[in-house]
Design an enzyme around this catalytic site. Structure first.
Site, mmCIF file in Angstrom:
data_model
loop_
_atom_site.group_PDB
_atom_site.id
_atom_site.type_symbol
_atom_site.label_atom_id
_atom_site.label_comp_id
_atom_site.label_asym_id
_atom_site.label_seq_id
_atom_site.Cartn_x
_atom_site.Cartn_y
_atom_site.Cartn_z
ATOM 1 C CB SER A 159 -15.298 40.600 -14.612
ATOM 2 O OG SER A 159 -14.334 41.500 -14.129
ATOM 3 C CG ASP A 371 -17.475 48.262 -16.045
ATOM 4 O OD1 ASP A 371 -16.567 48.417 -15.200
ATOM 5 O OD2 ASP A 371 -17.594 47.218 -16.714
ATOM 6 C CG HIS A 412 -17.749 45.214 -13.635
ATOM 7 N ND1 HIS A 412 -17.123 45.072 -14.851
ATOM 8 C CD2 HIS A 412 -17.296 44.196 -12.854
ATOM 9 C CE1 HIS A 412 -16.318 44.018 -14.812
ATOM 10 N NE2 HIS A 412 -16.403 43.476 -13.621
#
Length: 439
Positions: A159, A371, A412
């Site tokens: 991320s 996601d 994610h």
């Protein structure tokens, strides 16, 4: 002719015997031997978490999400990789900080020493130039070994961590002219440039072009509510760093004696770092901030870059426009957070704009697949404002450009080991690939 014929027959028999023997040998032994022989480097791996992440020694994940480790959920990926012969370290940088501040902290954590945010940067954003002091994961990082080779590392970022490790690689390679001018001879090696110390950068579900989730006004307030609620739930602990270390010392944000975690988090989100500054995670994660970073953070010619995307949504059945919503088979495992993830996925799955004053003026249906936290289109590499080359991976890593590894149908969090059974194998495969890069 007779002799050559006999030789051919003998060779065929030997080849047949070898193939037969290989069938009966344990596959794990042959695979391990093959992996060992194929390793070209033994550079350490350093893992860098994303926004709101936590360190291995912090209890925040366990108490708030029933997930002990950021990397692996309730399985410690760091130690799993170490047990398999891949030297691995887990970094813990500011969970709410800007990519610049996080990169400076990551550098000090790896190399050892006191964090130097840079004289010019510190003055611009009104915080202290120096931060915490670290012992260092890899103290000989950047030094030459006995053969004259530079001791390098592999960086893996999830991320926002992907944005952070990209920035670190650019600072080491190119430095900062502004910081060199401001500090003179006292400039940190981080800002000098000319350091080829990173062998590879791997990003997992990273918002290279930003996430539209962070573009919405009030994102900071929403984050404040969530963290304050978490602080209230966790209660009034004596040592907040053992629960959740905010790491905003540079802004003077330290928990006072006897102050509850909720009160401390409330104070954090009322700080000038949010109201009058772009030196925070919310700005960098938005599309405007991401493009600004893309304009100067470029792929270094002597570094390998790999990226992975994630997709956890599908087209809504009742939407005539093709809006995307959370796929319950992928995102429906968040328990108390299911509603939050569904709302985020649906928002990104329908958000669009035409605003030519923005860095990315048009957001359309190409941005809708996501996601749960990041738009999938943003995860392959930096497109807007960037000159980096992004190519689909063809089995041969190309240096100095982005090797897009593909998109996995997971959300994610799955890719870092939460609720995906294949995550550990994925990390082992990734570590194996990185060890096979030539020195």
């Amino acid at each position: 002719m007779v002799k050559r014929s006999k030789c051919k027959k003998l060779g065929a028999l030997l080849l047949t015997a070898a193939l037969t023997l290989s069938v009966f040998l344990p596959s794990t032994v042959s695979a391990a031997a093959k992996e060992s022989e194929s390793r070209q480097n033994d550079y350490p791996i350093v893992l860098c978490h994303g926004c709101n992440g936590w360190g291995r020694d912090e209890a925040f994940g366990r108490l708030a999400f029933n997930t002990k480790y950021y990397w692996g959920g309730n399985v410690d990926f760091q130690e799993e990789l170490n047990d398999r012969g891949f030297t691995t370290y887990t970094a813990a940088v500011g969970p709410l900080s800007s990519n610049w501040d996080r990169a400076c902290e990551l550098y000090a954590e790896i190399k050892g020493g006191t964090v130097d945010y840079g004289e010019a940067h510190a003055k611009r954003y009104g915080h202290a130039r120096f931060g915490r002091t670290y012992k260092g994961f890899v103290k000989d990082w950047g030094a030459e070994d006995e053969d004259g080779n530079i001791n390098k590392i592999h960086l893996i970022g999830h991320s926002q961590g992907g944005q952070t490790v990209r920035l670190l690689s650019a600072l080491l390679g190119e430095g900062s002219e502004e910081e060199r001018a401001a500090s003179g001879e006292k400039v940190s090696p981080l800002f000098e440039g000319g350091h080829s110390w990173i062998d590879s950068v791997t990003t997992l579900a990273s918002p290279h072009d930003g996430t539209t989730l962070a573009d919405v006004k009030g994102t900071n307030k929403f984050a404040a509510i969530l963290l304050s609620a978490a602080g209230s739930t966790l209660g009034n602990f004596q040592n907040s760093a053992e629960i959740y270390d905010i790491k905003l010392d540079q802004f003077g944000l330290k928990r006072k004696s006897g102050e509850s975690l909720k009160s401390f988090l409330d104070r954090v989100f009322k700080s000038s770092m949010w109201t009058n500054s772009k030196d925070n995670c919310a700005y960098d994660l938005g599309t405007d901030g991401a493009v600004v970073q893309n304009q100067w953070v470029t792929a270094q010619p002597d570094t390998y870059y790999f990226s992975w995307g994630c997709l956890g949504t599908k087209k809504a059945l009742l939407s005539l426009d093709g809006h995307q919503v959370a796929d319950p088979l992928i995102m429906g495992d968040k328990k108390l957070y299911n509603a939050q993830w569904a709302a985020q996925a649906a928002f990104m799955g329908s958000y669009h704009r035409k605003d030519y004053s923005r860095e990315i003026p048009v957001i359309d249906e190409k941005w809708w697949p996501n996601d749960g936290y990041v738009n999938t289109i943003s995860e392959s590499g930096p497109h807007y404002g960037s000159t980096d080359v992004i190519e689909d991976y063809n089995g041969t890593p190309e240096i100095g450009q982005w090797n897009f590894m593909g998109t996995k149908h997971i959300d994610h969090e799955d890719i870092i080991g939460r609720n995906w059974d294949g995550a550990l194998d994925f990390f082992v495969e990734t570590a194996t690939m990185l060890s096979q890069l030539p020195k």
